[in-house]
Design an enzyme around this catalytic site. Structure first.
Site, PDB file in Angstrom:
ATOM      1  CG  LEU A  42      -1.909  -1.154   1.349  1.00  0.00           C
ATOM      2  CD1 LEU A  42      -2.658  -1.065   2.673  1.00  0.00           C
ATOM      3  CD2 LEU A  42      -2.884  -1.151   0.181  1.00  0.00           C
ATOM      4  CD  GLN A 101       9.318   1.594   1.450  1.00  0.00           C
ATOM      5  OE1 GLN A 101       8.821   0.487   1.333  1.00  0.00           O
ATOM      6  NE2 GLN A 101      10.252   1.863   2.329  1.00  0.00           N
ATOM      7  N   GLY A 102       7.697   3.905   3.381  1.00  0.00           N
ATOM      8  CA  GLY A 102       8.319   4.996   4.129  1.00  0.00           C
ATOM      9  C   GLY A 102       9.715   4.629   4.559  1.00  0.00           C
ATOM     10  N   GLY A 103      10.378   5.556   5.226  1.00  0.00           N
ATOM     11  CA  GLY A 103      11.769   5.340   5.599  1.00  0.00           C
ATOM     12  C   GLY A 103      11.981   4.206   6.573  1.00  0.00           C
ATOM     13  N   GLY A 115       9.911   1.435   6.800  1.00  0.00           N
ATOM     14  CA  GLY A 115       9.283   0.193   6.406  1.00  0.00           C
ATOM     15  C   GLY A 115       8.175   0.428   5.399  1.00  0.00           C
ATOM     16  CG  ASP A 129       6.165  12.720   9.086  1.00  0.00           C
ATOM     17  OD1 ASP A 129       6.435  13.735   8.415  1.00  0.00           O
ATOM     18  OD2 ASP A 129       6.439  11.568   8.716  1.00  0.00           O
TER      19      ASP A 129
END
Length: 663
Positions: free
Chosen positions: A344, A346-348, A350, A463
């Site tokens: 779904l 993507q981030g830093g 995971g 954030d």
């Protein structure tokens, strides 16, 4: 300059890394004593650089992201290069040897990914595993064919007797042929064998990384061939491990021949099973024991009481016993082994995957990797904070898994994923009519007002951005990703903390002074509001925008010229009145004012959005994130700061900025 892995422990500046290496060795040694010692791919060589990064936190974040990009593509292509970060950039390179199947390629990469972080905080590191190669560096090394860290190894056993001379000559000829052929072959890969006697066959392979040109490949292979044939023969196994290639000969059939079509790969099912167990067990040690011990050492060395250790142990124990606990295997099956098809976002730290539990319940699984020292704060923040807050505009945590090869968080599944998937897509944004956008703006404000004022603890999210606003089936918003959130005591005026968030959304006073208050969230929310109503992304660097100016700079100019309605997303024309649109524009501008004290609290923002009876205050000038550091002088300029703010993701006013990207 690089050093070989025999000196790793002497080079590690972090006590955590030395401790984790020891734990890993001891634990894997226990596994080897109780099972097949050859059940997982052998690490041939691990090499870590002598130099260490000046900013481990930022470097670690970029390292994780670069490795994740490799993971996303390694099984489909067998070779990937990646990079992450505008400042302290980390470059990655992964190469599976061409005889591995996609499944075994992924398993080999997983083994490499577990071991390579032991090189941090070194600025370079590489690892050669039986079947694949993985490297990271502060510079782009994809075109390097040879360097000072090139190495070779020879087995201790030799081929003797009457066949020794034949073996030596035949092997040397085989490797000459392979190294001559590989540069012109597909994927720079060649394998072959030669029969020395009825009882003895020699197998050889040559593989260059696909990022090299032909001459670089040939240079690398020639150096490797001279090393192993000139220094190792008549040893029965030898390997050359250079910057841009790998060579091996052996009397064992270590590769799958071309006649087998590459099916099945180079690892048996028992080896794959052993690899999964070994990798899972090793990472459990890293996840649970290492993270907690690091916190203990950090606090002890600082002279503070180690008050969180018992709390963290208790959290893990309580999770295991509670309804929050999920089994890793169940979540892996639910997501089809974390299939890219189910991914779904993507981030830093995971990625997030859609999953379906046996009863048919849909879930979202956030997959975290412990490759950075911030993991323990990230994980415990998310579990403890979000489990304490309940609101219709906050994503609901269903549970987590703490006993698998990776740590997982389980959330309610929201069918429309995140706001950015619609807002910044020229086709999908048609789904976001005025009513839905206004509801998203109000709902997000209500969620933030709850966090700041009405929850059991006072929380700053840190954030807020479009990708962290999830949408349910009716496009109702829910704030997600609390990994960077912080508690905020009632008697505190601010928190002094390292920078974390996403440039373009971070409040300027937070970037410059590092002082965190609710006003930082309000600023981020204001940027989000302006993005939603214009349908444009606030570029972290004005140079990246088509107009060469930041979104706020354009909005402020139009505001002063009384042409603000001209920036309304064309998709919304005819769906709202000019007054409605201008009120939302003004709320956004009030939230991004340069002086934090002038920004309205979130409860007041909710009131302003829902009330049509009161005239809104006049906003003052926002800080422009200008690539030239210039400041506009116009109506409201009495609030202009004396600072020049940069939005390029680099050090600002001599402050080292670490950016932690949330999902």
């Amino acid at each position: 300059m690089l050093i070989q892995s025999t000196n790793i422990s002497q080079q590690m500046a972090s006590p955590l890394l030395r401790l984790l290496l020891l734990l890993l060795i001891l634990y894997c040694g226990t596994l080897g004593a109780s099972g097949n010692e050859n059940s997982s791919p052998t690490v041939f060589l691990s090499v870590c650089g002598k130099n260490q990064t000046s900013n481990p936190q930022a470097f670690d974040v970029n390292f994780v992201d670069a490795m994740e990009k490799i993971f996303q593509n390694i099984t489909s292509s067998g070779f990937v290069t990646s990079s992450s970060g505008a400042n302290l950039t980390v470059y990655g390179l992964g190469q599976c040897f061409s005889y591995l199947s996609p499944v075994n390629c992924q398993l080999c990469y997983s083994q490499s990914r577990v071991k390579l972080p032991l090189c941090l905080p070194s600025t370079t590191g590489r690892i050669y595993v039986d079947g694949c190669f993985l490297e990271y560096s502060y510079r782009n090394v994809s075109s390097d064919s040879v360097d000072g860290a090139d190495a070779f190894s020879c087995s201790n056993s030799t081929v003797g007797g009457s066949v020794q001379a034949t073996f030596t000559n035949s092997t040397a000829k085989l490797m000459r042929n392979l190294t001559a052929a590989a540069p012109s072959e597909k994927d720079y890969y060649a394998v072959g064998s030669v029969v020395v006697s009825p009882a003895l066959t020699v197998y050889g392979m040559a593989q260059c990384w696909r990022s090299l040109n032909v001459s670089g490949c040939r240079e690398c292979l020639d150096k490797g061939r001279q090393s192993i044939t000139g220094q190792c023969l008549p040893a029965d196994d030898a390997k050359a491990m250079n910057a841009g290639c790998f060579l091996r000969y052996s009397t064992e059939p270590f590769y799958l021949t071309a006649a087998d079509g590459g099916k099945g790969g180079g690892l048996s099912s028992s080896a794959r099973h052993g690899l999964i167990i070994a990798a899972a067990s090793a990472v459990v040690v890293l996840l649970v024991i290492g993270a907690l011990l690091w916190r203990k050492m950090r606090r002890s060395s600082s002279g503070f009481r180690n008050e969180d250790d018992d709390e963290n142990h208790e959290i893990i124990r309580s999770i295991r016993k509670s309804h929050l606990s999920f089994k890793f295997d169940d979540l892996s099956k639910a997501t089809d082994n974390f299939s890219q098809h189910n991914k779904l976002g993507q981030g830093g730290y995971g990625a997030v995957y859609k999953g379906i539990l046996p009863g048919g319940k849909e879930i979202a699984v956030k997959r975290l990797f412990l490759n950075t020292r911030q993991w323990v704060d990230q994980f415990f923040n998310e579990v403890t904070l979000i489990n304490q807050v309940q609101h219709k505009n906050l994503v609901k945590l269903l549970g987590c898994s703490v006993e698998g090869p990776e740590s997982l968080l389980v959330y309610e599944y929201l069918s429309n994923t995140s706001l950015d998937h619609y807002l910044f897509d020229s086709f999908k944004k048609n789904e976001l009519n005025w009513e839905r956008r206004f509801d998203i703006i109000v709902g997000t404000a209500e969620g933030l007002a709850y966090l700041h004022n009405a929850s059991v603890v006072r929380i700053i999210h840190r954030d807020i951005k479009a990708s962290n606003i999830l949408l349910d089936e009716r496009f109702r918003p829910k704030i997600s990703d609390f990994g960077l959130a912080r508690y905020f005591a009632e008697d505190r005026s601010h928190l002094s903390t390292g920078l974390a968030g996403t440039f373009g959304y971070m409040a300027p006073e937070y970037i410059v002074h590092g002082q965190l208050t609710e006003k930082a969230d309000i600023y981020s929310y204001g940027v989000l509001v302006l993005e939603i109503i214009t349908g444009r992304k606030n570029q972290s660097s004005p140079a990246a925008s088509a107009e060469g100016r930041s979104l706020m700079e354009q909005i402020w100019q139009h505001y002063n010229s009384d042409t603000l309605i001209g920036l309304l997303d064309p998709q919304l024309e005819g769906q709202c009145t000019a007054e409605e649109a201008l009120n939302v524009f003004r709320v956004g501008l009030l939230c991004v004012q340069a002086f934090p004290t002038l920004r309205p609290p979130m409860w007041k923002v909710v009131e302003m959005l829902n009330s049509r009876l009161h005239e809104l205050p006049t906003p003052t000038q926002p800080p422009f994130l200008s690539n030239h550091g210039r400041e506009s002088r116009s109506r409201g300029s009495e609030t202009s700061h004396s600072h020049s703010y940069s939005g390029k993701g680099e050090s600002v006013n001599q402050i080292s900025v670490s950016v932690f990207h949330g999902r």
